[in-house]
Design a protein around this motif. Structure first.
Motif, mmCIF file in Angstrom:
data_model
loop_
_atom_site.group_PDB
_atom_site.id
_atom_site.type_symbol
_atom_site.label_atom_id
_atom_site.label_comp_id
_atom_site.label_asym_id
_atom_site.label_seq_id
_atom_site.Cartn_x
_atom_site.Cartn_y
_atom_site.Cartn_z
ATOM 1 N N SER A 21 54.053 -38.666 56.426
ATOM 2 C CA SER A 21 52.593 -38.565 56.373
ATOM 3 C C SER A 21 52.066 -38.071 57.705
ATOM 4 N N CYS A 22 50.995 -37.337 57.633
ATOM 5 C CA CYS A 22 50.289 -36.865 58.830
ATOM 6 C C CYS A 22 48.820 -37.221 58.626
ATOM 7 N N THR A 23 48.370 -38.237 59.323
ATOM 8 C CA THR A 23 47.012 -38.734 59.147
ATOM 9 C C THR A 23 46.129 -38.274 60.297
ATOM 10 N N SER A 25 42.419 -38.123 62.421
ATOM 11 C CA SER A 25 41.192 -38.831 62.794
ATOM 12 C C SER A 25 40.423 -37.952 63.754
ATOM 13 N N ARG A 71 48.564 -32.478 50.290
ATOM 14 C CA ARG A 71 47.480 -33.001 51.117
ATOM 15 C C ARG A 71 46.512 -33.774 50.249
ATOM 16 N N LYS A 75 41.982 -39.026 51.822
ATOM 17 C CA LYS A 75 42.659 -39.841 52.835
ATOM 18 C C LYS A 75 42.808 -39.108 54.170
ATOM 19 N N ASN A 76 42.344 -37.858 54.198
ATOM 20 C CA ASN A 76 42.459 -37.057 55.421
ATOM 21 C C ASN A 76 43.909 -37.026 55.914
ATOM 22 N N THR A 77 44.808 -36.843 54.969
ATOM 23 C CA THR A 77 46.243 -36.970 55.242
ATOM 24 C C THR A 77 47.010 -35.844 54.553
ATOM 25 N N TYR A 79 51.115 -34.609 53.574
ATOM 26 C CA TYR A 79 52.403 -35.226 53.281
ATOM 27 C C TYR A 79 53.497 -34.165 53.250
#
Length: 127
Positions: A21-23, A25, A71, A75-77, A79
């Motif tokens: 995962s790449c989250t 912010s 993506r 979740k602004n993530t 994968y």
């Protein structure tokens, strides 16, 4: 400023699967192309999978057919689903992002021109 954090790495046996995962912010990913890059031991970093906001994708030959990028805007993530893992997939995996209007997924991966980068997560494939 966009901050990216990778997670999901670990130790797996050959043939097993793993999802990274790449989250994000600090900003939304919705206008960014997102890339996954790998630095294997003793090798240069390579772009292995990149995805645009409308889900156009690029995969390197080394992972094509085994890895899938996705993506989730809510979740602004992003994968990276990795299947049929091999020992040569061992390495540190990084995600990076760049505004999609400035780069195609293929160029993001090949030229490694992500603007914002995560710190990486270790993936080890070993029996």
């Amino acid at each position: 400023q966009l901050q990216l954090v990778e997670s999901g790495g670990g130790l797996v046996q050959p043939g097993e699967s793993l999802t990274l995962s790449c989250t994000a912010s600090g900003s939304t990913l919705e206008r960014h192309s997102i890339g996954w890059f790998r630095r294997a031991p003793g090798k240069e970093r390579e772009g292995i999978s990149c995805i645009s906001p409308n889900n156009d994708t690029y995969y390197s030959d080394s992972v094509k057919g085994r890895f899938t990028a996705a993506r989730d805007a809510a979740k602004n993530t992003a994968y990276l689903q990795m299947n049929a893992l091999k020992p040569e997939d061992t390495g540190i995996y990084y995600c990076a992002a760049r505004l999609a209007m400035m780069v195609s997924p293929q160029n993001l991966c090949i030229r490694q021109i992500g603007r914002d980068w995560g710190q990486g997560t270790q993936v080890t494939v070993s029996s």
